[in-house]
Design a protein around this motif. Structure first.
Motif, mmCIF file in Angstrom:
data_model
loop_
_atom_site.group_PDB
_atom_site.id
_atom_site.type_symbol
_atom_site.label_atom_id
_atom_site.label_comp_id
_atom_site.label_asym_id
_atom_site.label_seq_id
_atom_site.Cartn_x
_atom_site.Cartn_y
_atom_site.Cartn_z
ATOM 1 N N ARG A 152 0.835 -1.205 0.000
ATOM 2 C CA ARG A 152 0.000 0.000 0.000
ATOM 3 C C ARG A 152 0.869 1.253 0.000
ATOM 4 O O ARG A 152 0.554 2.241 -0.670
ATOM 5 N N ALA A 153 1.954 1.227 0.746
ATOM 6 C CA ALA A 153 2.845 2.387 0.806
ATOM 7 C C ALA A 153 3.483 2.659 -0.550
ATOM 8 O O ALA A 153 3.615 3.812 -0.971
ATOM 9 N N VAL A 154 3.864 1.598 -1.247
ATOM 10 C CA VAL A 154 4.479 1.758 -2.565
ATOM 11 C C VAL A 154 3.463 2.287 -3.571
ATOM 12 O O VAL A 154 3.753 3.202 -4.343
ATOM 13 N N VAL A 155 2.265 1.733 -3.555
ATOM 14 C CA VAL A 155 1.211 2.190 -4.468
ATOM 15 C C VAL A 155 0.919 3.674 -4.244
ATOM 16 O O VAL A 155 0.809 4.462 -5.197
ATOM 17 N N GLU A 156 0.808 4.075 -2.986
ATOM 18 C CA GLU A 156 0.527 5.478 -2.669
ATOM 19 C C GLU A 156 1.640 6.386 -3.177
ATOM 20 O O GLU A 156 1.386 7.460 -3.726
ATOM 21 N N ARG A 157 2.888 5.944 -3.009
ATOM 22 C CA ARG A 157 4.031 6.761 -3.453
ATOM 23 C C ARG A 157 4.067 6.868 -4.970
ATOM 24 O O ARG A 157 4.341 7.939 -5.525
ATOM 25 N N LEU A 158 3.793 5.784 -5.671
ATOM 26 C CA LEU A 158 3.795 5.815 -7.136
ATOM 27 C C LEU A 158 2.701 6.731 -7.665
ATOM 28 O O LEU A 158 2.908 7.483 -8.614
ATOM 29 N N GLN A 159 1.534 6.657 -7.065
ATOM 30 C CA GLN A 159 0.433 7.514 -7.499
ATOM 31 C C GLN A 159 0.759 8.988 -7.265
ATOM 32 O O GLN A 159 0.363 9.844 -8.054
ATOM 33 N N ALA A 160 1.509 9.288 -6.197
ATOM 34 C CA ALA A 160 1.906 10.667 -5.928
ATOM 35 C C ALA A 160 2.858 11.187 -6.997
ATOM 36 O O ALA A 160 2.964 12.399 -7.207
ATOM 37 N N LEU A 161 3.554 10.273 -7.696
ATOM 38 C CA LEU A 161 4.455 10.651 -8.785
ATOM 39 C C LEU A 161 3.738 10.605 -10.135
ATOM 40 O O LEU A 161 4.372 10.780 -11.176
ATOM 41 N N ASN A 162 2.439 10.357 -10.119
ATOM 42 C CA ASN A 162 1.627 10.209 -11.338
ATOM 43 C C ASN A 162 2.112 9.046 -12.195
ATOM 44 O O ASN A 162 2.062 9.090 -13.424
ATOM 45 N N LEU A 163 2.581 7.988 -11.526
ATOM 46 C CA LEU A 163 2.899 6.731 -12.188
ATOM 47 C C LEU A 163 1.745 5.768 -11.925
ATOM 48 O O LEU A 163 1.051 5.882 -10.917
ATOM 49 N N GLU A 164 1.558 4.833 -12.829
ATOM 50 C CA GLU A 164 0.422 3.918 -12.715
ATOM 51 C C GLU A 164 0.870 2.575 -12.153
ATOM 52 O O GLU A 164 1.469 1.771 -12.859
ATOM 53 N N PRO A 165 0.605 2.325 -10.869
ATOM 54 C CA PRO A 165 0.993 1.038 -10.291
ATOM 55 C C PRO A 165 0.050 -0.078 -10.726
ATOM 56 O O PRO A 165 -1.166 0.119 -10.808
ATOM 57 N N VAL A 166 0.615 -1.229 -11.017
ATOM 58 C CA VAL A 166 -0.187 -2.414 -11.336
ATOM 59 C C VAL A 166 0.064 -3.420 -10.229
ATOM 60 O O VAL A 166 1.168 -3.954 -10.106
ATOM 61 N N ASN A 167 -0.918 -3.667 -9.398
ATOM 62 C CA ASN A 167 -0.774 -4.628 -8.310
ATOM 63 C C ASN A 167 -1.998 -5.523 -8.276
ATOM 64 O O ASN A 167 -3.087 -5.142 -8.712
ATOM 65 N N ALA A 168 -1.806 -6.720 -7.754
ATOM 66 C CA ALA A 168 -2.869 -7.729 -7.801
ATOM 67 C C ALA A 168 -4.145 -7.244 -7.117
ATOM 68 O O ALA A 168 -5.248 -7.580 -7.550
ATOM 69 N N GLU A 169 -3.990 -6.445 -6.049
ATOM 70 C CA GLU A 169 -5.172 -5.972 -5.322
ATOM 71 C C GLU A 169 -6.071 -5.111 -6.207
ATOM 72 O O GLU A 169 -7.270 -5.013 -5.975
ATOM 73 N N GLY A 170 -5.484 -4.474 -7.225
ATOM 74 C CA GLY A 170 -6.265 -3.578 -8.075
ATOM 75 C C GLY A 170 -6.767 -4.206 -9.353
ATOM 76 O O GLY A 170 -7.444 -3.534 -10.150
ATOM 77 N N LEU A 171 -6.445 -5.483 -9.601
ATOM 78 C CA LEU A 171 -6.865 -6.142 -10.834
ATOM 79 C C LEU A 171 -8.303 -6.640 -10.705
ATOM 80 O O LEU A 171 -8.704 -7.168 -9.668
ATOM 81 N N LEU A 172 -9.068 -6.486 -11.774
ATOM 82 C CA LEU A 172 -10.460 -6.910 -11.783
ATOM 83 C C LEU A 172 -10.609 -8.232 -12.537
ATOM 84 O O LEU A 172 -9.807 -8.559 -13.412
ATOM 85 N N PRO A 173 -11.637 -9.023 -12.206
ATOM 86 C CA PRO A 173 -11.868 -10.280 -12.921
ATOM 87 C C PRO A 173 -12.081 -10.034 -14.415
ATOM 88 O O PRO A 173 -12.767 -9.089 -14.807
ATOM 89 N N ARG A 174 -11.466 -10.896 -15.248
ATOM 90 C CA ARG A 174 -11.598 -10.743 -16.691
ATOM 91 C C ARG A 174 -12.051 -12.035 -17.368
ATOM 92 O O ARG A 174 -12.011 -12.155 -18.591
ATOM 93 N N GLY A 175 -12.450 -13.009 -16.553
ATOM 94 C CA GLY A 175 -12.869 -14.281 -17.138
ATOM 95 C C GLY A 175 -11.696 -15.082 -17.676
ATOM 96 O O GLY A 175 -11.869 -15.926 -18.566
ATOM 97 N N ARG A 176 -10.507 -14.855 -17.150
ATOM 98 C CA ARG A 176 -9.305 -15.558 -17.606
ATOM 99 C C ARG A 176 -8.563 -16.064 -16.384
ATOM 100 O O ARG A 176 -8.843 -15.676 -15.251
ATOM 101 N N THR A 177 -7.567 -16.932 -16.590
ATOM 102 C CA THR A 177 -6.806 -17.461 -15.460
ATOM 103 C C THR A 177 -5.971 -16.352 -14.829
ATOM 104 O O THR A 177 -5.661 -15.340 -15.466
ATOM 105 N N SER A 178 -5.593 -16.572 -13.577
ATOM 106 C CA SER A 178 -4.800 -15.572 -12.861
ATOM 107 C C SER A 178 -3.491 -15.289 -13.591
ATOM 108 O O SER A 178 -3.077 -14.132 -13.729
ATOM 109 N N TRP A 179 -2.819 -16.354 -14.060
ATOM 110 C CA TRP A 179 -1.529 -16.131 -14.711
ATOM 111 C C TRP A 179 -1.688 -15.391 -16.038
ATOM 112 O O TRP A 179 -0.846 -14.566 -16.385
ATOM 113 N N GLU A 180 -2.751 -15.641 -16.766
ATOM 114 C CA GLU A 180 -2.975 -14.914 -18.019
ATOM 115 C C GLU A 180 -3.101 -13.421 -17.754
ATOM 116 O O GLU A 180 -2.536 -12.593 -18.481
#
Length: 430
Positions: free
Chosen positions: A9-37
């Protein structure tokens, strides 16, 4: 995710403060595909891989992708990032005294840490104990993305070969345009006052990033937010120019706006150049100019030292703080501001326009003293709007002072809705 929740959470908050787009599992939404895909696709679409290693090795899949390899999901993600050519920035949590070392998980953890250390040779590897400490470390490392650095060059190379994840089709919500302002725009030309908010949405760094880069060059241990919470940017710029020299500061700004990935005009920039005949902006970037060119429009750019009025133009872009296309025009300090106010007729003309025409303030905090002086001269019987995605109750002070009506929307939402609404009204009137 289990033993590094707060750290993530601390890393995500810091990246967002730099206007960078963090990609983390907590923010991923279901897409009807396997987790690894989903995970592998996100890795392939990224520029940089930040690896956080905690006290455990992590879960080892016994079916599906990676089954039988004896590697944790984190290890598999790291290997896939390396295979894709992403720069990997490892950060390892310090192990507690007496931490378990004889279990299978502990041996796998230590082996993986050793592998990462050998690969990185300590180049970007960091060690942390607390979540806030990790956030600062990751932020410090990624500040290199905004300067001429090896990391920035690696991100640029990655941008040439990466496969962006398919973005879902997003239809901007329609925004209700206040009737009086809408009618005034139909009756005559309106003025757009655009601030950093519209450029930040395009991917350009925020003012806090520039403040932090300057602070680090001045050996000030503070984030950009901390600096600007206590000091005006003009004062920081004056100190930087005094200690580093104006040429160095201008070079830093140029590096900052020369981003690792290509930045293009947003929906809002495009709608703005198609809607307004005059745009007044404090932004250094050239996104409005680019949008005009893409739409086949002829634009004249004015700064305090460049009277480029032009004839037979479709719109005029008044850059009250100068343009990065000509760094010598940039207004950074109070001395620059005073000089700009005295030179040429830009400020006089802008004040006259804002006094007589309806105005839309978009992506601007209105904390700038000069803009406040300009808007304070507005006639209260001329409609105006102040656009913000997250209105603050204290905004009522600004609305009352400058005779503006609040519109809750993003820059893209408002400008696209305004363009669509005006076009529909004009078409119906034919």
């Amino acid at each position: 995710m289990q033993d590094l929740g707060n750290e993530r959470r601390a890393v995500v908050e810091r990246l967002q403060a730099l206007n960078l787009e963090p990609v983390n599992a907590e923010g991923l939404l279901p897409r009807g595909r396997t987790s690894w895909e989903v995970i592998s696709e996100e890795i392939e679409s990224s520029h940089i891989f930040v690896l956080l290693l905690g006290e455990t090795y992590g879960w080892i899949p016994d079916s599906g992708y990676g089954a039988g390899l004896g590697k944790s999901v984190t290890h598999l993600e790291h290997d896939h990032a390396r295979l894709c050519g992403l720069p990997v920035l490892p950060f390892q949590k310090k192990l507690k005294y007496g931490a378990e070392s004889d279990s299978d998980d502990a041996r796998a953890r230590d082996s993986f840490r050793q592998k990462v250390s050998e690969w990185s040779q300590g180049l970007f590897r960091g060690e942390f104990e607390w979540a806030d400490e990790l956030g600062r470390q990751v932020g410090d490392a990624l500040l290199d993305l905004f300067q001429n650095s090896a990391l920035k060059n690696l991100a640029r190379k990655r941008d040439l070969v990466r496969r962006p994840a398919p973005a879902p089709a997003v239809e901007l919500p329609l925004v209700r345009i206040p009737l009086l302002f809408h009618g005034a725009c139909l009756s005559g030309p309106a003025i757009l006052v655009a601030g950093a908010g519209i450029s930040v949405s395009a991917g350009l760094p925020m003012a806090t990033v520039l403040a932090e880069v300057l602070a680090r060059r001045l050996s000030l241990e503070a984030t950009g937010d901390q600096v600007l919470a206590r000091h005006r940017f003009a004062d920081l710029a004056a100190l930087a120019i005094n200690r580093l020299g104006r040429d160095v500061v201008l070079e830093l700004i140029g590096e900052l706006l020369n981003t690792a990935q290509e930045i293009t005009p947003t929906v809002g920039h495009t709608a703005a150049v198609l809607t307004f005949e005059t745009i007044v902006t404090s932004n250094f970037d050239t996104l409005f100019e680019q949008a005009a060119v893409r739409q086949g429009l002829r634009a004249a750019v004015r700064t305090s030292s460049q009277e480029c009025r032009g004839e037979d133009v479709d719109l005029t872009i008044c850059k009250i703080d100068g343009t990065i296309a000509d760094p010598g025009t940039l207004v950074l300090t109070d001395e620059d501001s005073a000089r700009a106010y005295q030179e040429g007729g830009l400020w006089t003309d802008v004040a006259d326009l804002l006094q007589r025409h309806p105005v839309a303030v978009v992506g601007h905090s209105l904390r700038d003293d000069r803009m406040r002086r300009l808007l304070s001269q507005r006639r209260r019987d001329v409609p105006g709007v102040y656009v913000s995605p997250v209105p603050d109750p204290l905004d009522a002070i600004l609305l009352e002072r400058f005779g503006l009506e609040m519109v809750r929307a993003t820059a893209d939402e408002f400008l696209a809705s305004l363009a669509s609404s005006l076009a529909a009204s004009r078409s119906a009137a034919r």
